[in-house]
Every structure is written in C-alpha cells, then in structure tokens.
Design a protein around this motif. Sequence first.
Motif, short mmCIF file in Angstrom:
data_model
loop_
_atom_site.label_atom_id
_atom_site.label_comp_id
_atom_site.label_asym_id
_atom_site.label_seq_id
_atom_site.Cartn_x
_atom_site.Cartn_y
_atom_site.Cartn_z
N MET A 146 0.87 -1.21 0.15
CA MET A 146 0.01 -0.03 0.03
C MET A 146 0.89 1.09 0.05
N LEU A 147 2.18 0.94 0.63
CA LEU A 147 2.77 2.32 0.45
C LEU A 147 3.60 2.61 -0.68
N LEU A 148 3.37 1.77 -1.81
CA LEU A 148 4.13 1.77 -3.10
C LEU A 148 3.73 3.23 -3.79
N PRO A 149 2.57 3.56 -3.78
CA PRO A 149 2.30 5.14 -4.35
C PRO A 149 3.50 6.13 -3.86
N TYR A 150 3.71 6.00 -2.40
CA TYR A 150 4.30 6.85 -1.98
C TYR A 150 5.71 6.92 -2.15
N VAL A 151 6.38 5.57 -2.30
CA VAL A 151 7.69 5.31 -2.23
C VAL A 151 8.31 5.39 -3.80
N ALA A 152 7.39 5.00 -4.79
CA ALA A 152 7.87 4.71 -5.98
C ALA A 152 8.32 6.20 -6.69
N PRO A 153 9.39 6.44 -7.47
CA PRO A 153 9.64 7.64 -8.07
C PRO A 153 8.58 8.30 -8.59
N VAL A 205 5.34 7.29 -11.62
CA VAL A 205 3.80 7.23 -11.09
C VAL A 205 3.27 8.36 -12.22
N TRP A 260 -3.84 10.29 -4.08
CA TRP A 260 -3.49 8.85 -4.24
C TRP A 260 -2.11 8.62 -3.75
N TYR A 310 -0.25 10.66 -1.86
CA TYR A 310 0.37 10.89 -0.40
C TYR A 310 -0.79 10.17 0.75
#
Lengths: 299, 301
Positions: free
Chosen positions: B123-130, B134, B183, B185
Amino acid sequence: MVHTILTTVTDSFKTAFGQSRIETSLWERVVFYAAVGLTLVVSLVPFYWMIVTSFMPESAIYSLPPSFVPQELTLKHYRAVFSPETFPFVTYFKNSFIIAVVTGGLSVIVSTFGAYSFARLNYPGRGLFSRGVLLVYMFSGILLVVPLFQIVVWLGLVDSLGSLVITYLVQTLPVSLYMLGNYFRSVPPEIEEAAMMDGYSRLEVIFRITLPLSAPAIVAVFIYTFMIAWNEYLFASIFLQSQANFTLPIGLDALSSGLHQVWGQIMAASLLTSIPIIVMFVYLEKYMVEGLTFGSVEG
Amino acid sequence: MSLANRAGLSLDGDYTIEQKEAVLGYLLIAPALLLVAGVIVYPVLYNIYLSFTEVPLSPSQAPVWVGLQHYQTLVSSSEFWAALKTTVIFTFFSDLLATIGGLGVAILFNRKFRGRRLVRGLMLLPYVAPLIAVAYVWQLLLDPLYGVVPFLLSDVLGLYSGNLDLLNNAKSALWTVIAFDAWRYFPFAFLMIIARLQAIPSDMYEAAKIDGAGRIAQFKDITLAELKYVLATVFLLRWIWNFNKFADIWLLTRKVNTLSLYAYQTAFANYKQGQAAAIAMVLFVALMGFVLVYVSWILEW
C-alpha cells in the motif's frame, strides 16, 4: 443484501468504533477483506498497468477496449530502452545513480557529525542551531530555485552534477540531522561514559561505539537522501543542460515530450527507474517507515 | 596549538573537558551549518533582494533595483490571483482527501489479519515509487484515446461521452491532479495516523462501554479525540508540502497553474527572474501566514 453490506462495512471498522475483539462472522470477514482488497487495487493498479504495458506490443497498447490481461508479450521495449542510439536511458540511470550515491554518502558523513554534536555535546548556541536547522525545513524548493540558479550561473557551475549533489545534500540535511540526532539520544550515554573512563577520546567513542550502534539510523538516512536525489526534478531541470548529464526524471521528461506514442518504452523506463527504490524499500522497510513518516522534504 | 588539539583529538593542552567538548561540538556541527548558511539561508536572503530587481539575462550584468514594481505587477495581475486561488483549492482538497484516505485505511488496518505486513508494504508503493514513474503511468491511464480511466468512466459507466482529456482540459485538470496527489500521499497520512491509533489503550473503549457510550460516541470521544493532534499535524505537514508542490503537477499537466508553476514559468520560460522571485516571496509569506494562524488556532501552541 445492500443492507447487509452496509452494516458489515460499519462493523469492519469496529476496532475504531470501540470493539477490539475480532469478529468471526463470514460476512464481516468477506467485507473486511473486500475493503483491504479495494485499498490494494487503488494503490497497485497503476503499477500493474506499468508492468503490463512495458511488455505489450504496440498494437495492444493502442487498442480499444483496453486489454486488461495481455494476450502477447514482448521484450521489444526493453531492448529499445537499452540501445544507446535510440534511448539514452543507461546514461540517465548512471547519472542518477552517481548523484544519489554521492549525496547519500556525504549526507551520512555531514549529518552524523552534526547530529552527534546536537545530541551529545554541550555548548552555547546548541539549542538555537538545532531549532534553526529545523526551521530551514520550511523553505521550499521553489523559494530557492531562482537565487540558487543565479548563484550557480555566477559560479560557472551550470550543467555540473556537483551543484545538484550540494543542493540535494543541504535540502535533506534538516531531516537527516533530526533523524540521526533522535537515534543518538536513544543510545544510553552510560556506554559512552564507561568507554571514556577506559581512556578513549570522544572521537574514538563516536567511531567505535556510537556509530556501530546507530547503523539502522545511518542506513535510513542514506536511503532517504538517495530517494530524494533519485526523484528530484525541479533543480535538475534548471541546473542541467546537456543531455549527457541528465538524470532520470528530466531525461525521461525530455524523451517523452520529444517522442510521441512510445508508451511501451516510457513504461519500461519507468519500471526500471522504480526498481532500485522498490528493492531498497523491500529490504529495509522497517528502517524506512520511521524515516518516511518524518522524512520527505516536500514529500 | 592546532585545531585538532583543541578539539580533543590529542590529550594534551590546558583546556577543561567542558571546553574541549564545546570546541568539538562546534567543529562537528560546522560543516552542516556552513552548508545550510550557504545553500539555504543566503539564497533565501538573496531571493528577497532579487524580488526588488530586474535580473538581466547575462550573468555578468548586475541586477537593477526596481523597488516594489514586481509586487505591484502581481497585485494588478489577474493571472496571479487566479494562481493563488488554484493553489489554495489544490492544497486544501488534495490535503483533505489524502488525510481522510489515510485515516480510513488506518482504521481498517488497525487489527491483526493474515498478511497485514505485506499488504501495508504494498500500500505504501504510491508514496515510495519515483514520481516520474507514477506521473507517466497516470498520464497513460488518463490518456483520452487509449487510457483505462476514460474508458471506464465514459464507455463503461457512461459518466460523460466523447473524448474528454481529463489532464489537458482546464476544468478537469485541477481535480485530476488533486485526485493524483491524494492517491500518492494517503500512505503518508496512513503511516502517521496508524502509529498513534495503535497507541490508544483498549481499556479506554472498555471503560466507555461500561459507561454506556455507543459506537459513534466512542469513535468521536476516544478515537477522534486521541487522534486530534496527529490529524492536525498531518494536515499541516501536507499543507506545507502541497502548497509548494511543483513537480507532481508539472509532470502531469501544464494546465494547472499554481503559484509554484507560475513562478517557475515566469523564471525559466519568460526569463523574468526578478518577477519570479517576487512570486516565490508571496508564496512563502502566504504559507507562513497560514502556518502561524493554524498553529495558534488549531494546534493551540
């Protein structure tokens, strides 16, 4: 039916509404897992789409209705991304990697010394310095972009990777100092005092005792700085001018605005850009989550 | 005596331990302070100066003092007021949605279930991915001809007809960017909120139940009351970041003109760097004003 769903949705929020025991009714479990599933779908569908598109032939990417499950896979886009004459992805990747590693390394050195100073040593002005550094956290990139550009031009450092390293290092410094300082304070001072009784100097204590004990926090600071440097767009877009020096964000931006309808290649490049960050995240999740909650300058 | 000796690197010298510690303290913090002074404090002050000048294109020429001219231009420019309004709308709604989303998911995840760690990580991927990755995938998803989102909204759900370009249509672009930002953050809000949520002792709920408090009352009086401070902090942090947001918007669309984008374009597309410095100053003063009011009224510091 609708009524059942509605009541079970509210029930799935029971812990917050005051019931800590786990419900066992089948419907409740179904709805709870459906909610978790929905969260995952919202979070992950774009990543699924990125992966799938990067392996799809053009005919499938530009088809209606969209094919959610690809019928045919191809490595064509990856071959294009790795062929230097069409797509200078490797150069961008290398530049980003150098900048991110150097920024992370310097950040660890500068912030370790600074944070130790804040956390353990006593001197007049310490409180002022540490609060002042945190205040700096409020100054955003856009406030610095015009003056820093002027300074970089004046110093003749336009198009140098070094000017970006320094910029990223300083922008992340407040958070790095804060994260490491908190960690150093959690190391019992008695350990350090005992070592000094045994005749170690302060610096020997730092290198032989405090730093090894603080390895997780140091790793977190490195990754945090690495990620910021890897992702940064604003300063890279104005400091860098020649394509040979481009980092991934501006390199890909320039490519996508120059070429049209190369989504397969753009998605392959996006995925490859994400991989180093995601690999780090998977391995170091427990160190990172703490850093992320406070971290992320302009996150 | 050399600096190294004074810092206590060697054991000789006539200094007390306190003095040696103080000197070492200054030496260790010096690199960080010098960097912050040179790369943040000085540029911020220089920006104030630049906002009162006309900056020539050639770096060999000195800026020309023009006084309040850039600020007067801003006050009488409708583009500036529109950008300010866009900034406030963007900041408020993207912040609100991310915070509510984070709260909802934190409440959902505040129980043990199989695979919780894995699901949380994913679930954290949107925040972590470059960001660049995204931003591109959302551009593709929103593509008016081949995108999945227009296909679902228009062809499947029938919410609108025709080829509406959600990202490049002035009306829908702002809300599309707000949705993207929420989405990306909401995991940040989730991380902050779940940590506090897990620290609420369960006997508070037990006690409330004995006192006959209903579920809604428990949620309002315990959960929300205990989360009040963290929710207010998340909202403030996201406000600060979203108010200054540049790359997230710029990489998705050029149709949403917040103050950050307005300043960037003024500086690097129109080469009016003095004017851009003035926009950045207004952005900063507006943000500071909001933070001070917020901190004294909401957080009651």
